[in-house]
Design a protein around this motif. Structure first.
Motif, PDB file in Angstrom:
ATOM      1  N   ILE A 165      71.707  70.048  60.165  1.00  0.00           N
ATOM      2  CA  ILE A 165      73.073  70.595  59.658  1.00  0.00           C
ATOM      3  C   ILE A 165      72.445  71.824  58.758  1.00  0.00           C
ATOM      4  O   ILE A 165      71.374  71.989  58.142  1.00  0.00           O
ATOM      5  N   GLY A 166      73.191  72.855  58.674  1.00  0.00           N
ATOM      6  CA  GLY A 166      72.985  73.980  57.736  1.00  0.00           C
ATOM      7  C   GLY A 166      74.067  74.697  57.520  1.00  0.00           C
ATOM      8  O   GLY A 166      75.119  74.685  58.093  1.00  0.00           O
ATOM      9  N   VAL A 215      72.295  81.559  49.707  1.00  0.00           N
ATOM     10  CA  VAL A 215      71.157  80.779  50.130  1.00  0.00           C
ATOM     11  C   VAL A 215      71.314  80.097  51.404  1.00  0.00           C
ATOM     12  O   VAL A 215      72.593  79.338  51.555  1.00  0.00           O
ATOM     13  N   LYS A 216      70.503  79.964  52.374  1.00  0.00           N
ATOM     14  CA  LYS A 216      70.874  79.469  53.623  1.00  0.00           C
ATOM     15  C   LYS A 216      69.971  78.198  53.776  1.00  0.00           C
ATOM     16  O   LYS A 216      68.632  78.394  53.358  1.00  0.00           O
ATOM     17  N   THR A 217      70.451  77.067  53.984  1.00  0.00           N
ATOM     18  CA  THR A 217      69.834  75.891  54.126  1.00  0.00           C
ATOM     19  C   THR A 217      69.658  75.309  55.660  1.00  0.00           C
ATOM     20  O   THR A 217      70.799  75.440  56.529  1.00  0.00           O
ATOM     21  N   SER A 218      68.785  74.607  56.119  1.00  0.00           N
ATOM     22  CA  SER A 218      68.508  74.137  57.244  1.00  0.00           C
ATOM     23  C   SER A 218      67.796  72.629  57.054  1.00  0.00           C
ATOM     24  O   SER A 218      66.874  72.635  56.402  1.00  0.00           O
ATOM     25  N   LEU A 219      68.529  71.383  57.318  1.00  0.00           N
ATOM     26  CA  LEU A 219      68.492  70.499  57.053  1.00  0.00           C
ATOM     27  C   LEU A 219      68.120  69.397  58.353  1.00  0.00           C
ATOM     28  O   LEU A 219      69.223  69.586  59.135  1.00  0.00           O
ATOM     29  N   GLN A 267      63.338  69.849  55.387  1.00  0.00           N
ATOM     30  CA  GLN A 267      64.615  70.704  54.332  1.00  0.00           C
ATOM     31  C   GLN A 267      63.878  72.115  54.493  1.00  0.00           C
ATOM     32  O   GLN A 267      62.808  72.320  54.103  1.00  0.00           O
ATOM     33  N   GLU A 268      64.650  73.239  54.695  1.00  0.00           N
ATOM     34  CA  GLU A 268      64.221  74.373  54.587  1.00  0.00           C
ATOM     35  C   GLU A 268      65.328  75.125  53.921  1.00  0.00           C
ATOM     36  O   GLU A 268      66.478  75.137  54.065  1.00  0.00           O
ATOM     37  N   LEU A 269      64.836  76.271  52.905  1.00  0.00           N
ATOM     38  CA  LEU A 269      65.670  77.143  52.000  1.00  0.00           C
ATOM     39  C   LEU A 269      65.396  78.394  52.161  1.00  0.00           C
ATOM     40  O   LEU A 269      64.185  78.601  52.280  1.00  0.00           O
ATOM     41  N   GLN A 270      66.137  79.321  52.222  1.00  0.00           N
ATOM     42  CA  GLN A 270      65.925  80.515  52.467  1.00  0.00           C
ATOM     43  C   GLN A 270      67.070  81.659  51.774  1.00  0.00           C
ATOM     44  O   GLN A 270      68.257  81.332  51.866  1.00  0.00           O
ATOM     45  N   LEU A 271      66.471  82.571  50.803  1.00  0.00           N
ATOM     46  CA  LEU A 271      67.338  83.306  50.224  1.00  0.00           C
ATOM     47  C   LEU A 271      67.844  84.496  50.815  1.00  0.00           C
ATOM     48  O   LEU A 271      67.190  85.128  51.510  1.00  0.00           O
TER      49      LEU A 271
END
Length: 142
Positions: A14-15, A115-119, A105-109
């Motif tokens: 999910i992201g 902020v973009k999240t990829s979980l 868990q990935e987080l990108q500004l």
């Protein structure tokens, strides 16, 4: 061998791109993110477990403020998810206990306010029993 490897499970991503609320300052740089899954509802159908829940995402960041003090701020979001697990013992009359685990868990500004999240989330069936006694609430781990 551990029993955990024999459980039925479903793994999915999910992201989303999250926007910082207007009452918070812009982001200078990100410090950390935590994500905790919670299963809100699980129901049995004929040979299938249908579930829904949310992931509580908490982000800690250093704010971009003009006076140069760089205060630390926190912001949290809920990201919903739904899914199903095939299980030969699943029936509508069964009480179902599921467990959610965060795999990645990935987080990108993306910008000063986005902020973009990829979980990567894994949902496992822990127990299916007849509805004689209620089971404890669904568990989630960071």
């Amino acid at each position: 061998m551990s029993r955990r490897y024999h459980r039925k499970s479903r793994q999915f991503m999910i992201g989303d791109t999250l926007t910082i609320p207007q009452d918070k300052p812009d982001i200078e740089f990100l410090l950390r993110m935590t994500a905790v899954p919670t299963i809100d509802k699980a129901t049995g159908a004929d040979k299938k477990v249908i579930f829904s829940g949310h992931v509580l995402v908490t982000i800690e960041y250093v704010a971009c403020v003009p006076d140069g003090t760089q205060p630390i701020h926190f912001v949290s979001f809920e990201q919903p998810f739904t899914g199903a697990i095939s299980h030969r013992s699943a029936r509508p009359d069964r009480s179902i206990h599921l467990k959610g685990l965060m795999e990645v868990q990935e987080l990108q500004l993306v910008g000063p306010r986005q902020v973009k999240t990829s979980l990567q989330l894994k949902v496992c069936s822990v127990k299916l029993v007849r509805c004689r006694s209620p089971l404890p609430t669904h568990a989630g781990e960071a």
